[in-house]
Design a protein around this motif. Structure first.
Motif, PDB file in Angstrom:
ATOM      1  N   ALA A  17       0.796  -1.228   0.000  1.00  0.00           N
ATOM      2  CA  ALA A  17       0.000   0.000   0.000  1.00  0.00           C
ATOM      3  C   ALA A  17       0.834   1.287   0.000  1.00  0.00           C
ATOM      4  O   ALA A  17       0.509   2.220  -0.740  1.00  0.00           O
ATOM      5  N   PRO A  18       1.921   1.367   0.774  1.00  0.00           N
ATOM      6  CA  PRO A  18       2.708   2.608   0.751  1.00  0.00           C
ATOM      7  C   PRO A  18       3.341   2.923  -0.611  1.00  0.00           C
ATOM      8  O   PRO A  18       3.674   4.068  -0.886  1.00  0.00           O
ATOM      9  N   ILE A  19       3.498   1.901  -1.446  1.00  0.00           N
ATOM     10  CA  ILE A  19       4.064   2.120  -2.780  1.00  0.00           C
ATOM     11  C   ILE A  19       3.000   1.856  -3.852  1.00  0.00           C
ATOM     12  O   ILE A  19       3.302   1.407  -4.954  1.00  0.00           O
ATOM     13  N   SER A  20       1.745   2.144  -3.518  1.00  0.00           N
ATOM     14  CA  SER A  20       0.635   1.784  -4.393  1.00  0.00           C
ATOM     15  C   SER A  20       0.730   2.413  -5.780  1.00  0.00           C
ATOM     16  O   SER A  20       0.436   1.756  -6.781  1.00  0.00           O
ATOM     17  N   GLU A  21       1.167   3.651  -5.859  1.00  0.00           N
ATOM     18  CA  GLU A  21       1.275   4.299  -7.164  1.00  0.00           C
ATOM     19  C   GLU A  21       2.319   3.591  -8.035  1.00  0.00           C
ATOM     20  O   GLU A  21       2.083   3.294  -9.204  1.00  0.00           O
ATOM     21  N   GLN A  22       3.453   3.294  -7.445  1.00  0.00           N
ATOM     22  CA  GLN A  22       4.516   2.576  -8.161  1.00  0.00           C
ATOM     23  C   GLN A  22       4.050   1.163  -8.525  1.00  0.00           C
ATOM     24  O   GLN A  22       4.294   0.688  -9.642  1.00  0.00           O
ATOM     25  N   ALA A  23       3.366   0.500  -7.603  1.00  0.00           N
ATOM     26  CA  ALA A  23       2.884  -0.863  -7.862  1.00  0.00           C
ATOM     27  C   ALA A  23       1.887  -0.875  -9.020  1.00  0.00           C
ATOM     28  O   ALA A  23       1.945  -1.753  -9.893  1.00  0.00           O
ATOM     29  N   ALA A  24       0.993   0.100  -9.053  1.00  0.00           N
ATOM     30  CA  ALA A  24       0.011   0.170 -10.138  1.00  0.00           C
ATOM     31  C   ALA A  24       0.693   0.434 -11.478  1.00  0.00           C
ATOM     32  O   ALA A  24       0.300  -0.138 -12.505  1.00  0.00           O
ATOM     33  N   THR A  25       1.700   1.273 -11.475  1.00  0.00           N
ATOM     34  CA  THR A  25       2.449   1.540 -12.710  1.00  0.00           C
ATOM     35  C   THR A  25       3.144   0.272 -13.189  1.00  0.00           C
ATOM     36  O   THR A  25       3.091  -0.072 -14.380  1.00  0.00           O
ATOM     37  N   ILE A  26       3.783  -0.441 -12.269  1.00  0.00           N
ATOM     38  CA  ILE A  26       4.453  -1.694 -12.615  1.00  0.00           C
ATOM     39  C   ILE A  26       3.437  -2.694 -13.166  1.00  0.00           C
ATOM     40  O   ILE A  26       3.687  -3.362 -14.170  1.00  0.00           O
ATOM     41  N   PHE A  27       2.265  -2.768 -12.530  1.00  0.00           N
ATOM     42  CA  PHE A  27       1.223  -3.696 -12.964  1.00  0.00           C
ATOM     43  C   PHE A  27       0.800  -3.413 -14.409  1.00  0.00           C
ATOM     44  O   PHE A  27       0.801  -4.314 -15.251  1.00  0.00           O
ATOM     45  N   TYR A  28       0.443  -2.179 -14.692  1.00  0.00           N
ATOM     46  CA  TYR A  28      -0.051  -1.871 -16.039  1.00  0.00           C
ATOM     47  C   TYR A  28       1.063  -1.949 -17.089  1.00  0.00           C
ATOM     48  O   TYR A  28       0.817  -2.406 -18.206  1.00  0.00           O
ATOM     49  N   ASP A  29       2.258  -1.542 -16.730  1.00  0.00           N
ATOM     50  CA  ASP A  29       3.374  -1.697 -17.683  1.00  0.00           C
ATOM     51  C   ASP A  29       3.550  -3.168 -18.047  1.00  0.00           C
ATOM     52  O   ASP A  29       3.720  -3.515 -19.216  1.00  0.00           O
ATOM     53  N   ARG A  30       3.503  -4.026 -17.057  1.00  0.00           N
ATOM     54  CA  ARG A  30       3.656  -5.463 -17.295  1.00  0.00           C
ATOM     55  C   ARG A  30       2.460  -6.014 -18.082  1.00  0.00           C
ATOM     56  O   ARG A  30       2.641  -6.813 -19.004  1.00  0.00           O
ATOM     57  N   LEU A  31       1.258  -5.603 -17.715  1.00  0.00           N
ATOM     58  CA  LEU A  31       0.065  -6.081 -18.416  1.00  0.00           C
ATOM     59  C   LEU A  31       0.142  -5.740 -19.899  1.00  0.00           C
ATOM     60  O   LEU A  31      -0.112  -6.597 -20.751  1.00  0.00           O
ATOM     61  N   PHE A  32       0.516  -4.503 -20.217  1.00  0.00           N
ATOM     62  CA  PHE A  32       0.586  -4.088 -21.618  1.00  0.00           C
ATOM     63  C   PHE A  32       1.753  -4.750 -22.348  1.00  0.00           C
ATOM     64  O   PHE A  32       1.722  -4.911 -23.562  1.00  0.00           O
ATOM     65  N   GLU A  33       2.761  -5.178 -21.586  1.00  0.00           N
ATOM     66  CA  GLU A  33       3.883  -5.905 -22.181  1.00  0.00           C
ATOM     67  C   GLU A  33       3.477  -7.331 -22.552  1.00  0.00           C
ATOM     68  O   GLU A  33       3.788  -7.810 -23.645  1.00  0.00           O
ATOM     69  N   VAL A  34       2.774  -8.016 -21.635  1.00  0.00           N
ATOM     70  CA  VAL A  34       2.422  -9.414 -21.879  1.00  0.00           C
ATOM     71  C   VAL A  34       1.124  -9.582 -22.669  1.00  0.00           C
ATOM     72  O   VAL A  34       0.900 -10.626 -23.274  1.00  0.00           O
ATOM     73  N   ALA A  35       0.281  -8.561 -22.664  1.00  0.00           N
ATOM     74  CA  ALA A  35      -1.003  -8.622 -23.382  1.00  0.00           C
ATOM     75  C   ALA A  35      -1.275  -7.283 -24.069  1.00  0.00           C
ATOM     76  O   ALA A  35      -2.182  -6.549 -23.686  1.00  0.00           O
ATOM     77  N   PRO A  36      -0.478  -6.950 -25.077  1.00  0.00           N
ATOM     78  CA  PRO A  36      -0.637  -5.639 -25.720  1.00  0.00           C
ATOM     79  C   PRO A  36      -2.015  -5.405 -26.330  1.00  0.00           C
ATOM     80  O   PRO A  36      -2.439  -4.247 -26.463  1.00  0.00           O
ATOM     81  N   ALA A  37      -2.736  -6.458 -26.630  1.00  0.00           N
ATOM     82  CA  ALA A  37      -4.064  -6.301 -27.226  1.00  0.00           C
ATOM     83  C   ALA A  37      -5.067  -5.646 -26.271  1.00  0.00           C
ATOM     84  O   ALA A  37      -6.072  -5.106 -26.727  1.00  0.00           O
ATOM     85  N   VAL A  38      -4.788  -5.658 -24.964  1.00  0.00           N
ATOM     86  CA  VAL A  38      -5.735  -5.051 -24.020  1.00  0.00           C
ATOM     87  C   VAL A  38      -5.528  -3.543 -23.857  1.00  0.00           C
ATOM     88  O   VAL A  38      -6.400  -2.853 -23.338  1.00  0.00           O
ATOM     89  N   LYS A  39      -4.404  -3.039 -24.308  1.00  0.00           N
ATOM     90  CA  LYS A  39      -4.092  -1.621 -24.090  1.00  0.00           C
ATOM     91  C   LYS A  39      -5.173  -0.679 -24.621  1.00  0.00           C
ATOM     92  O   LYS A  39      -5.509   0.306 -23.944  1.00  0.00           O
ATOM     93  N   PRO A  40      -5.770  -0.943 -25.799  1.00  0.00           N
ATOM     94  CA  PRO A  40      -6.826  -0.028 -26.274  1.00  0.00           C
ATOM     95  C   PRO A  40      -8.068   0.038 -25.376  1.00  0.00           C
ATOM     96  O   PRO A  40      -8.867   0.949 -25.504  1.00  0.00           O
TER      97      PRO A  40
END
Length: 141
Positions: A17-40
């Motif tokens: 939780a204290p690094i929630s902003e960084q964690a969310a950024t890491i999550f979406y960066d990874r999601l768009f890396e492994v599943a680029p079709a979801v980015k739109p």
């Protein structure tokens, strides 16, 4: 989920939780890396989306002890995701991305027991959400 698993999920999320902003950024960066079709499916400016992710995770994690209390909100969320273009096969990708993000964020605190607890939590919730959004047959696949 066992009471011990619930405690592991809640305690480990409290560390993220204290690094929630960084964690969310890491999550979406990874999601768009492994599943680029979801980015739109997502807005160009991800600021609010990242906040929504972490707020939703906080509600779910805090509600694990009384799962029936959070299921109506999970059902509504699942049905909204259909309108965004989410499909049942997106759920495992999101789950593995979430676990990967938690592992990165928790470092040495990511133990096999914590991993198993998060896997159980995500599995329980995602199966329910898929069933609510697409019907029971889809959840069983």
């Amino acid at each position: 989920m066992t009471p011990e698993q619930i405690t592991l999920v809640q305690d480990s999320f409290a560390k993220v939780a204290p690094i929630s902003e960084q964690a969310a950024t890491i999550f979406y960066d990874r999601l768009f890396e492994v599943a680029p079709a979801v980015k739109p499916m997502f807005p160009a400016d991800m600021t609010e989306q990242r906040k929504k992710l972490m707020a939703t995770l906080a509600v779910v994690v805090n509600g694990l002890g009384t799962l029936e209390a959070i299921l109506p909100a999970a059902s509504a969320l699942a049905k909204r995701h259909v309108a965004y273009g989410a499909k049942p096969d997106h759920y495992p990708v999101v789950g593995s991305t979430l676990l990967w993000t938690l592992e990165k964020g928790l470092g040495e605190a990511w133990t096999p027991a914590v991993a198993a607890a998060w896997t159980a939590a995500y599995g329980t919730l995602s199966t329910y959400m898929i069933s609510e959004a697409y019907g029971t047959a889809q959840a069983a696949e």
